[in-house]
Design an enzyme around this catalytic site. Structure first.
Site, mmCIF file in Angstrom:
data_model
loop_
_atom_site.group_PDB
_atom_site.id
_atom_site.type_symbol
_atom_site.label_atom_id
_atom_site.label_comp_id
_atom_site.label_asym_id
_atom_site.label_seq_id
_atom_site.Cartn_x
_atom_site.Cartn_y
_atom_site.Cartn_z
ATOM 1 N N HIS A 170 3.698 173.667 -87.718
ATOM 2 C CA HIS A 170 3.243 172.380 -88.260
ATOM 3 C C HIS A 170 1.729 172.492 -88.477
ATOM 4 O O HIS A 170 0.951 171.626 -88.088
ATOM 5 C CB HIS A 170 3.585 171.233 -87.300
ATOM 6 N N HIS A 183 7.529 176.350 -98.666
ATOM 7 C CA HIS A 183 7.945 175.960 -97.312
ATOM 8 C C HIS A 183 9.466 175.880 -97.208
ATOM 9 O O HIS A 183 10.055 176.315 -96.231
ATOM 10 C CB HIS A 183 7.309 174.599 -96.982
#
Lengths: 230, 81, 657, 81
Positions: free
Chosen positions: C93, C47
């Site tokens: 998200h 990420h």
């Protein structure tokens, strides 16, 4: 003539009201921080804008009502000067007892943002003198707690004194339950206090004052108070 | 010292949230539910004060802020440590 | 817990491979302690480091005469004239929203907004791109309800209008929903701020909510697939406070005006760790932080927890020496927690202290530039070929076209999203000229005659059937949405949602989609200025369809000239601009009516460019009253959509000859 | 038959509303308030069922709808008529 737009932590429509007054109506307008305890004398009309003061935590307007500026707003109103509460501003004025009633959660329990129609009920107030009796205005609402509630006796007093300013209606002015977006008693969308100098409404007039945004039905509210102040 | 405050809508005041929760429970096949009312439950932790005085202070907090007298009523309960 | 010695299990639990650990030992010249191991695990996670995608992202065109800031900062910056620029980015998200939809989506909005105002811009618009599993799944309605109310409550409270987006349902998302949020802000060109920890001795200021234990290992969680029982990672969900975000937004914009701010960055994934190390890396400087000075919400938090916590609504400032008091005063005015927690130092290291004890010291480059980069193996899947074989004769013609059109119009991927966007305040800030429901949202720029058009778009079915052409079409379709609104595309941000990069066919899909997007961007002359990669969107070995979401921004020189898709006047003539091919491969019709996902529509790039240019010219010359692009559902659905205007409903008569 | 359900945020989960109410109480000079947490209080009226069975049903209602298991916990209390 000078306007004051009160800014609470969490106010969102302060810029929008300031824009209409300054750039559309070219009036003198200033921001008033919620921690101020004295509004200068040359301010004639205070606007409590829409938004989520204090995040709407506990109850909408419940905490903003205790901001230092609110004691000053009360004095300002007592002196007969003009106070306009839009959406969250209306909720704060109710919590502060400057206007009767309570704004509860919409009966759909959902936030609603859309254009609605409201019918002008009383044109003998500083906020509606430029409107025509029974005129229907197209204006957006954007709230989750716009379900206006008063008990029986207060409702009767409001109706008798002509304190109901606007009711939700169909485009051709029919005040029906179908036209009621949030469950407000008697389709009430805006009221004024007994003395007639403090007003609160849930729809947002500042969002419909320029043709580019799809209409100018909101201008009548601002131009009424401007003309009234002379 | 801990107090619990229960803020509920007065009888007769419409409770849209309660009605919506009941409908949802019915759609989940909990047919036995007759009525639902939703209120606020506020836990307050206070510095040590004599119980009488503390309760009076909490009462004042409810009247001034925690409950809206127009549509709400409140009940205070002291929590034994 | 701090002096636990790093065992193989501990290393594995931190998601660090054997050779990555050897690399760490090499870079440090010693074994890392637990705090250092935790810091490496979040900074080297997929990420944060983009280790499996960085090499491919380099293919995108990122330059252009309007580009002020390309990829590498918190958001991209593009010049729109009049001394102004737009600042925009899209973020995902996905994993937090699958675990807790309301808070996952809400904190997604909070995070992307901070990326915008940390650059010195005032956010003026939000868009959401949402993808869920099939509607008959019980979990789908739970996720949809939570995500929509999370976005609504957060955006409405912060006072930024959610003006557009897309909603898509498909079984491939049953195990992994996608929640991508885009934000755009406006700034004067000279008041753009960058995330630089410059000037030795300058104080480092922490401002915002106190630190708690929420979201620890959020970054590594996003780089990990969910097993069947993946839900027990619950404590890692962060909780958002939109009210504090609004205070932070106003306080930051006020602080930027003082001239006392050197650099600033929001604390996103990996919180204090990523913000401090990245700010130092960009300025080729070092940073020293004392965790004891960090405001906390819980007692007894260890340096490990303070450095890795992902509590929301927090920013890191580097102040000009002597200007810190002026900034602290502004933060106090807005009732915000703020504390000086460290300073910029000469040596290019991140030094973490607890009081005067050094608990971690890592060369800044080791966390950023020297993070691993993988060229993951990729292979064209064996089943790819028969995806493109569609035998049209075998498909029966519909008996009743009207019923088919009705079924298409009511299918969830075409039906109107009004029931969602009326829950979003899409008018606050009084800039929204074209309301949601059109092809693109249009917002005026106050003080100028200009407007910006915004859209998010992606057809994952096309990207599954042919990733190259899917990527190509995703960019051109976004451009079409802007063109029919009268805008000229000026910049792009992307959110690349894919399965696990450790699977060869996923990497092949990823490479091909990026190549398709690159070719389209080059031909359109639209630079990629920011973006995000979200891998590991898979559960139990089933990965989502490749979903490269394109967020595109267009400029309209004269706001009076913007266009909407709805018919305006009786008797107006209706014309089709462009070529109509007898094809319905990969169409919504084929899926809704025959449950088939086969074949693929053609796209002739030269014709596409000419059609878009002609359409824009017609709008500029004021000779058309409405313009709409044909996408999901084809011509019939497009015509129907043009009839359902917000002011009036029209009918339309079409001669097919 | 009546049950009260108390739904509160789990320890450690950020409670922005609780913090805002505490700050407001402090600004109203209730300095003794150390901590505030705000939760939901749900009154359920059910048809007559054996107590054991009714309590199990209410437990199920909380798990399925009334509480969000990820960040909330609940307590059930039977109200003697």
């Amino acid at each position: 003539m000078k306007f004051g737009v009160v800014v609470f932590p969490g106010s969102n429509c302060d810029h929008d009201c300031h824009h209409v007054l300054k750039n559309v109506l070219s009036k003198d307008v200033t921001y008033i921080w919620h921690k101020t305890t004295a509004v200068d004398d040359d301010v004639d009309c205070l606007i409590l804008p829409g938004g989520f003061s204090y995040g709407d935590y506990l109850r909408t307007g419940a905490i903003a009502r205790f901001s230092p500026v609110m004691a000053e707003v009360e004095q300002f109103a007592k002196k007969g000067k003009y106070v306009m509460g839009i959406c969250n501003g209306f909720q704060i004025l109710c919590e502060a007892g400057l206007l009767p009633g309570v704004l509860m959660m919409n009966n759909s329990l959902k936030f609603i943002c859309k254009n609605v129609h409201i019918r002008v009920e009383n044109i003998h107030t500083p906020f509606t003198s430029k409107c025509r009796k029974g005129e229907v205005l197209k204006m957006p609402i954007a709230h989750k707690d716009g379900n206006y509630f008063v008990d029986e006796s207060t409702l009767k007093r409001l109706e008798d004194n002509g304190q109901v300013l606007f009711r939700y209606s169909t485009p051709d002015g029919d005040v029906s339950s179908k036209a009621n977006p949030n469950g407000s008693v008697a389709n009430i969308a805006g009221v004024v206090n007994a003395e007639g100098n403090v007003m609160g409404m849930m729809p947002h007039p500042e969002r419909v004052c320029e043709p580019i945004l799809g209409g100018t039905d909101g201008l009548g509210i601002f131009t009424s108070i401007v003309e009234f102040l002379g | 010292m801990r107090f619990n405050v229960y803020v509920t809508l007065k009888r007769g005041v419409l409770d849209p949230q309660g009605k919506a929760v009941m409908d949802a429970l019915h759609s989940l096949h909990f047919g036995e539910v007759r009525d639902v009312r939703v209120g606020k439950f506020i836990e307050l932790n206070l510095d040590g004060l004599p119980e009488q005085e503390a309760r009076a202070r909490v009462e004042k907090m409810c009247q001034e802020l925690l409950a809206n007298p127009v549509i709400e009523e409140f009940r205070i309960e002291e929590v034994r440590a | 817990m701090e002096d636990m010695e790093t065992t193989p299990e501990l290393i594995e639990e931190h998601g660090i491979t054997e050779d990555e650990y050897q690399r760490i030992v090499e870079l440090l010249g010693r074994e890392p302690n637990l705090v250092e191991l935790g810091i490496f695990s979040v900074m080297w996670s997929e990420h944060c480091s983009y280790k499996s995608s960085r090499l491919h992202l380099g293919k995108f065109p990122t330059e252009g005469e309007r580009v002020i800031q390309g990829p590498g900062e918190n958001a991209g910056v593009v010049d729109i004239g009049d001394g102004l620029c737009v600042v925009f980015k899209i973020e995902s998200h996905n994993h937090p929203s699958f675990i807790e939809p309301y808070q996952g989506a809400a904190t997604g909005v909070g995070g992307i907004l901070r990326d915008i105002f940390t650059m010195g811009a005032r956010p003026i618009a939000l868009l959401d791109s949402l993808r869920f599993g099939s509607p008959d799944q019980k979990k789908t309605s739970y996720l949809l309800k939570g995500v929509v109310s999370g976005i609504a409550d957060y955006g409405n409270c912060v006072g930024i209008p959610t003006v557009g987006g897309e909603l898509y349902f498909h079984p491939s998302y049953n195990g992994n929903c996608l929640v991508n949020v885009m934000a755009l802000g406006i700034a004067k060109k000279e008041s753009i701020f960058r995330a630089l920890a410059e000037g030795v001795g300058n104080p480092v200021i922490y401002v915002g909510s106190p630190t708690g234990r929420d979201g620890i290992h959020g970054a590594t969680m996003a780089s990990d697939v969910f097993g069947e029982g993946g839900e027990e990672r619950r404590p890692t969900v962060q909780v958002g406070d939109p009210f504090t975000e609004k205070l932070l937004l106003e306080a930051c914009l006020e602080a930027f005006g003082t001239g006392c701010v050197v650099g600033v960055q929001d604390m996103g994934a990996a919180g204090l760790t990523s913000s401090s190390s990245e700010m130092a890396a960009r300025a080729n400087s070092g940073i020293e932080i004392d965790v004891e000075k960090v405001p906390r919400r819980e007692e007894g938090m260890t340096p490990y927890e303070v450095m890795l916590s992902e509590s929301q609504e927090r920013m890191l400032f580097v102040a000009r020496k002597g200007g810190e008091e002026r900034l602290l005063e502004i933060f106090r005015k807005w009732d915000l927690n703020a504390a000086i927690i460290g300073r910029v130092i000469e040596e290019q290291v991140m030094r973490i202290k607890e009081g005067d004890k050094v608990v971690a010291e890592i060369p800044v480059g080791a966390l950023t530039e020297d993070a691993p980069r993988y060229r993951r193996p990729s292979r064209r899947p064996t089943w790819q070929d028969d995806l493109n074989r569609l035998d049209t004769d075998g498909i029966p013609l519909p008996q009743d076209y009207a019923r088919v059109l009705e079924r298409l119009l009511s299918s969830l991927n075409i039906a109107s999203g009004e029931w969602i966007y009326t829950q979003y305040d899409h008018m606050v800030r009084t800039n929204t000229v074209v309301l949601p429901g059109g092809d693109a949202a249009v917002l005026r720029i106050k003080g100028t005659q200009k407007a910006v058009a915004l859209t998010v778009d992606c057809n994952p079915r096309y990207c599954y059937l042919d990733p190259y052409r899917g990527g190509l079409i995703a960019v051109f379709e976004a451009a079409r949405n802007l063109t029919v609104s009268g805008a000229t595309p000026i910049g792009l941000t992307d959110c690349l949602n894919f399965g696990s990069p450790e699977r060869e066919e996923v990497m092949w899909q990823f490479e091909k989609a990026i190549e398709g997007m690159r070719d389209a961007c080059c031909r359109l002359g639209v630079p990629v200025v920011s973006g995000n990669v979200s891998f590991y969107n898979e559960t139990g070995g089933v990965s989502v369809y490749p979903t490269p979401v394109v967020g595109m921004v267009g400029l309209i020189e004269d706001v009076e000239r913007c266009m909407t898709p709805w018919f305006k006047k009786d008797g107006d003539m209706v014309a089709l601009l462009g070529w109509h091919a007898e094809e319905f491969g990969g169409s919504e019709y084929l899926s809704v009516e025959h449950g088939l996902e086969r074949g693929m529509p053609e796209l002739d790039v030269d014709r596409e460019l000419r059609v878009q240019e002609a359409c824009r010219q017609c709008i500029m010359d004021g000779i058309i009253n409405a313009a709409h692009d044909t996408s999901e559902g084809g011509l019939a659905v497009a015509l129907a959509e043009m009839c359902f205007g917000p002011e009036r409903t029209f009918g339309v008569r079409i001669g097919l000859r």
